[in-house]
Design a protein around this motif. Structure first.
Motif, PDB file in Angstrom:
ATOM      1  N   ARG A 114     -12.448  -0.435  -6.888  1.00 12.49           N
ATOM      2  CA  ARG A 114     -13.127  -0.095  -5.709  1.00 12.49           C
ATOM      3  C   ARG A 114     -11.751   0.275  -4.702  1.00 12.49           C
ATOM      4  O   ARG A 114     -11.836   1.069  -3.930  1.00 12.49           O
ATOM      5  N   ALA A 115     -10.629  -0.629  -4.810  1.00  8.87           N
ATOM      6  CA  ALA A 115      -9.464  -0.682  -3.850  1.00  8.87           C
ATOM      7  C   ALA A 115      -8.733   0.851  -4.186  1.00  8.87           C
ATOM      8  O   ALA A 115      -8.437   1.557  -3.167  1.00  8.87           O
ATOM      9  N   LEU A 116      -8.642   1.073  -5.338  1.00  6.77           N
ATOM     10  CA  LEU A 116      -8.179   2.549  -5.688  1.00  6.77           C
ATOM     11  C   LEU A 116      -9.100   3.827  -5.141  1.00  6.77           C
ATOM     12  O   LEU A 116      -8.305   4.555  -4.688  1.00  6.77           O
ATOM     13  N   ILE A 117     -10.312   3.445  -5.240  1.00  2.37           N
ATOM     14  CA  ILE A 117     -11.201   4.690  -4.515  1.00  2.37           C
ATOM     15  C   ILE A 117     -10.990   4.753  -3.172  1.00  2.37           C
ATOM     16  O   ILE A 117     -10.881   5.843  -2.572  1.00  2.37           O
ATOM     17  N   TRP A 118     -11.019   3.423  -2.429  1.00  6.81           N
ATOM     18  CA  TRP A 118     -10.758   3.375  -1.288  1.00  6.81           C
ATOM     19  C   TRP A 118      -9.537   4.487  -0.758  1.00  6.81           C
ATOM     20  O   TRP A 118      -9.569   5.295   0.268  1.00  6.81           O
ATOM     21  N   LEU A 119      -8.469   3.956  -1.532  1.00  3.88           N
ATOM     22  CA  LEU A 119      -7.076   4.560  -1.094  1.00  3.88           C
ATOM     23  C   LEU A 119      -7.421   6.235  -1.182  1.00  3.88           C
ATOM     24  O   LEU A 119      -6.599   7.035  -0.356  1.00  3.88           O
ATOM     25  N   TYR A 120      -7.747   6.721  -2.352  1.00  2.00           N
ATOM     26  CA  TYR A 120      -8.066   8.000  -2.638  1.00  2.00           C
ATOM     27  C   TYR A 120      -8.799   8.734  -1.491  1.00  2.00           C
ATOM     28  O   TYR A 120      -8.660   9.946  -1.014  1.00  2.00           O
ATOM     29  N   GLN A 121     -10.022   8.092  -1.172  1.00  2.00           N
ATOM     30  CA  GLN A 121     -11.005   8.705  -0.136  1.00  2.00           C
ATOM     31  C   GLN A 121     -10.425   8.779   1.131  1.00  2.00           C
ATOM     32  O   GLN A 121     -10.755   9.510   1.819  1.00  2.00           O
ATOM     33  N   TYR A 122      -9.311   7.826   1.262  1.00  2.00           N
ATOM     34  CA  TYR A 122      -8.818   7.848   2.905  1.00  2.00           C
ATOM     35  C   TYR A 122      -7.687   8.830   2.607  1.00  2.00           C
ATOM     36  O   TYR A 122      -6.652   8.730   3.631  1.00  2.00           O
ATOM     37  N   LYS A 123      -7.374   9.257   1.564  1.00  2.00           N
ATOM     38  CA  LYS A 123      -6.091  10.238   1.443  1.00  2.00           C
ATOM     39  C   LYS A 123      -4.830   9.599   1.625  1.00  2.00           C
ATOM     40  O   LYS A 123      -3.839  10.054   2.056  1.00  2.00           O
ATOM     41  N   LYS A 124      -4.623   8.476   0.858  1.00  2.00           N
ATOM     42  CA  LYS A 124      -3.548   7.605   0.992  1.00  2.00           C
ATOM     43  C   LYS A 124      -2.756   7.711  -0.330  1.00  2.00           C
ATOM     44  O   LYS A 124      -1.522   7.358  -0.619  1.00  2.00           O
ATOM     45  N   ILE A 125      -3.510   8.416  -1.439  1.00  2.00           N
ATOM     46  CA  ILE A 125      -2.901   8.873  -2.668  1.00  2.00           C
ATOM     47  C   ILE A 125      -3.180  10.288  -2.693  1.00  2.00           C
ATOM     48  O   ILE A 125      -4.081  10.745  -2.735  1.00  2.00           O
ATOM     49  N   THR A 126      -1.712  11.039  -2.694  1.00  2.00           N
ATOM     50  CA  THR A 126      -1.688  12.550  -2.675  1.00  2.00           C
ATOM     51  C   THR A 126      -1.813  13.107  -4.243  1.00  2.00           C
ATOM     52  O   THR A 126      -1.583  12.171  -5.248  1.00  2.00           O
ATOM     53  N   SER A 127      -2.025  14.148  -4.609  1.00  2.00           N
ATOM     54  CA  SER A 127      -2.112  14.613  -5.592  1.00  2.00           C
ATOM     55  C   SER A 127      -0.598  14.926  -6.637  1.00  2.00           C
ATOM     56  O   SER A 127       0.295  14.495  -5.757  1.00  2.00           O
ATOM     57  N   ASP A 128      -0.672  14.751  -7.662  1.00  2.00           N
ATOM     58  CA  ASP A 128       0.341  14.564  -8.322  1.00  2.00           C
ATOM     59  C   ASP A 128       1.334  13.467  -8.043  1.00  2.00           C
ATOM     60  O   ASP A 128       2.472  13.302  -7.870  1.00  2.00           O
ATOM     61  N   SER A 129       0.552  12.325  -8.394  1.00  2.00           N
ATOM     62  CA  SER A 129       1.263  10.798  -8.219  1.00  2.00           C
ATOM     63  C   SER A 129       0.895   9.733  -9.436  1.00  2.00           C
ATOM     64  O   SER A 129      -0.092  10.476 -10.021  1.00  2.00           O
ATOM     65  N   THR A 130       1.483   8.879  -9.417  1.00  2.00           N
ATOM     66  CA  THR A 130       1.421   7.885 -10.522  1.00  2.00           C
ATOM     67  C   THR A 130       1.329   6.612  -9.780  1.00  2.00           C
ATOM     68  O   THR A 130       2.312   6.295  -8.894  1.00  2.00           O
ATOM     69  N   VAL A 131       0.362   5.886 -10.207  1.00  2.00           N
ATOM     70  CA  VAL A 131       0.240   4.552  -9.637  1.00  2.00           C
ATOM     71  C   VAL A 131       0.900   3.723 -10.804  1.00  2.00           C
ATOM     72  O   VAL A 131       0.627   3.556 -11.812  1.00  2.00           O
ATOM     73  N   LEU A 132       2.082   2.939 -10.036  1.00  2.00           N
ATOM     74  CA  LEU A 132       3.128   2.487 -10.962  1.00  2.00           C
ATOM     75  C   LEU A 132       2.549   0.864 -11.264  1.00  2.00           C
ATOM     76  O   LEU A 132       2.714   0.687 -12.557  1.00  2.00           O
ATOM     77  N   TRP A 133       2.073   0.311 -10.455  1.00  2.00           N
ATOM     78  CA  TRP A 133       1.351  -0.673 -10.590  1.00  2.00           C
ATOM     79  C   TRP A 133       0.497  -1.333  -9.250  1.00  2.00           C
ATOM     80  O   TRP A 133       0.475  -0.434  -8.477  1.00  2.00           O
ATOM     81  N   SER A 134      -0.196  -1.914  -9.604  1.00  2.00           N
ATOM     82  CA  SER A 134      -1.146  -2.700  -8.505  1.00  2.00           C
ATOM     83  C   SER A 134      -1.255  -4.120  -8.545  1.00  2.00           C
ATOM     84  O   SER A 134      -1.324  -4.650  -9.823  1.00  2.00           O
ATOM     85  N   GLN A 135      -1.404  -4.923  -7.353  1.00  2.00           N
ATOM     86  CA  GLN A 135      -1.523  -6.336  -7.757  1.00  2.00           C
ATOM     87  C   GLN A 135      -2.212  -6.845  -6.463  1.00  2.00           C
ATOM     88  O   GLN A 135      -2.176  -6.495  -5.287  1.00  2.00           O
ATOM     89  N   LEU A 136      -3.099  -8.070  -6.700  1.00  2.00           N
ATOM     90  CA  LEU A 136      -3.811  -8.699  -5.709  1.00  2.00           C
ATOM     91  C   LEU A 136      -3.236  -9.796  -5.176  1.00  2.00           C
ATOM     92  O   LEU A 136      -3.144 -10.787  -6.297  1.00  2.00           O
ATOM     93  N   GLY A 137      -2.600  -9.908  -3.972  1.00  2.00           N
ATOM     94  CA  GLY A 137      -2.213 -11.054  -3.539  1.00  2.00           C
ATOM     95  C   GLY A 137      -2.181 -11.373  -1.992  1.00  2.00           C
ATOM     96  O   GLY A 137      -3.176 -10.647  -1.447  1.00  2.00           O
ATOM     97  N   TYR A 138      -1.572 -12.162  -1.278  1.00  2.00           N
ATOM     98  CA  TYR A 138      -1.785 -12.304   0.243  1.00  2.00           C
ATOM     99  C   TYR A 138      -0.622 -11.651   0.773  1.00  2.00           C
ATOM    100  O   TYR A 138       0.295 -11.782   0.727  1.00  2.00           O
ATOM    101  N   SER A 139      -1.174 -10.835   2.075  1.00  2.00           N
ATOM    102  CA  SER A 139      -0.435 -10.361   2.946  1.00  2.00           C
ATOM    103  C   SER A 139      -0.680 -10.717   4.183  1.00  2.00           C
ATOM    104  O   SER A 139      -1.712 -11.237   4.366  1.00  2.00           O
ATOM    105  N   ARG A 140       0.394 -10.683   5.190  1.00  2.00           N
ATOM    106  CA  ARG A 140       0.173 -11.297   6.462  1.00  2.00           C
ATOM    107  C   ARG A 140      -0.848 -10.063   7.491  1.00  2.00           C
ATOM    108  O   ARG A 140      -0.597  -8.833   7.346  1.00  2.00           O
TER     109      ARG A 140
END
Length: 273
Positions: free
Chosen positions: A199-225
């Protein structure tokens, strides 16, 4: 037929009618739920198909949900009062982050395996690294030039420099490091369910934060400020994605609030830089 018998006939008839209506309602409710779930699944499948058609590579993403907390931690400057314990290094501070340079660089070897082994012994030595046992190696954030160790909240890494040690390595030697330290923290609310990785990946795509011709190298759930208020930093569970533009080669870090799905704007340099 007397009146009491007639009463009982009506009572029994109403009971059967109620049971019939209840059964009908439950069947309709189950059907609506099934249709909704099927519709959601179809929508998710369609969006993932669109992502792939835009030449965005992402590998396997999980639809499992996790749990997390709103976490509060006071701004900590305890490291300032402990640097006299450190040997073979000169120190300074920038925004409560310890900046240390070794007087004599320490050999760690040319491979990640050798470097990790040497750094493990360094972290265990309180005369070299303060509170080193509070940090764990993070492979996602590390590279051949910078090896990153993070503190954790409830088994999730702190994806903010205020809870990390970053060793700078050149030609097989570690010559300096930075360290942020969170001494105390506590939860502000009860445990809550987080968004799935999918779902997080889908949100990024729908908000156009991932452009075409891209590769998701990694993703991680953690804590941010999230914010700083009244001398405390507030942290929340966050999905962080490292996204490489296949044309330019530039890697950007995209973050999603794992509670609300809100997108953090900008490329957060506090993650790895």
């Amino acid at each position: 037929m007397n009146f009491r018998k007639i009463q009982w006939i009506f009572v029994i008839a109403f009971i059967f009618l109620d049971l019939f209506l209840l059964t009908t309602y439950l069947r309709q409710s189950d059907a609506i739920t099934l249709m909704t779930d099927k519709s959601d699944a179809n929508t998710t499948t369609a969006i993932l198909r669109n992502i792939k058609s835009d030449r965005i590579q992402y590998g396997h993403v999980s639809d499992e949900h996790s749990k997390g907390y709103y976490v509060s931690a006071p701004v900590d400057n305890s490291l300032r009062h402990e640097t006299d314990k450190l040997h073979n290094q000169t120190t300074s501070f920038e925004d409560n982050i310890l900046q240390a340079t070794f007087t004599t660089p320490i050999k760690v070897g040319q491979t990640q395996q050798a470097a990790r082994k040497k750094l493990a012994s360094l972290l265990a030595d309180s005369s070299m690294i303060l509170h080193g046992d509070k940090y764990a190696y993070n492979a996602h954030l590390s590279s051949k030039d910078v090896m990153v160790y993070t503190q954790k909240f409830y088994d999730r890494p702190v994806l903010f420099k205020g809870g990390q040690i970053r060793f700078n390595i050149h030609d097989g030697y570690v010559d300096s490091y930075s360290q942020g330290y969170i001494a105390k923290y506590n939860t502000l609310r009860e445990e809550q369910v987080t968004l799935s990785q999918e779902r997080a990946l889908i949100w990024l795509y729908q908000y156009k934060k991932i452009t075409s011709d891209s590769t998701v190298l990694w993703s991680q759930l953690g804590y941010s400020r999230l914010l700083k208020a009244n001398g405390n930093r507030i942290y929340i569970p966050t999905w962080t994605f490292a996204v490489k533009n296949n044309v330019s080669g530039v890697v950007q870090y995209r973050r999603v609030n794992a509670f609300t799905g809100a997108i953090f704007n900008g490329d957060d340099n506090n993650i790895t830089k």
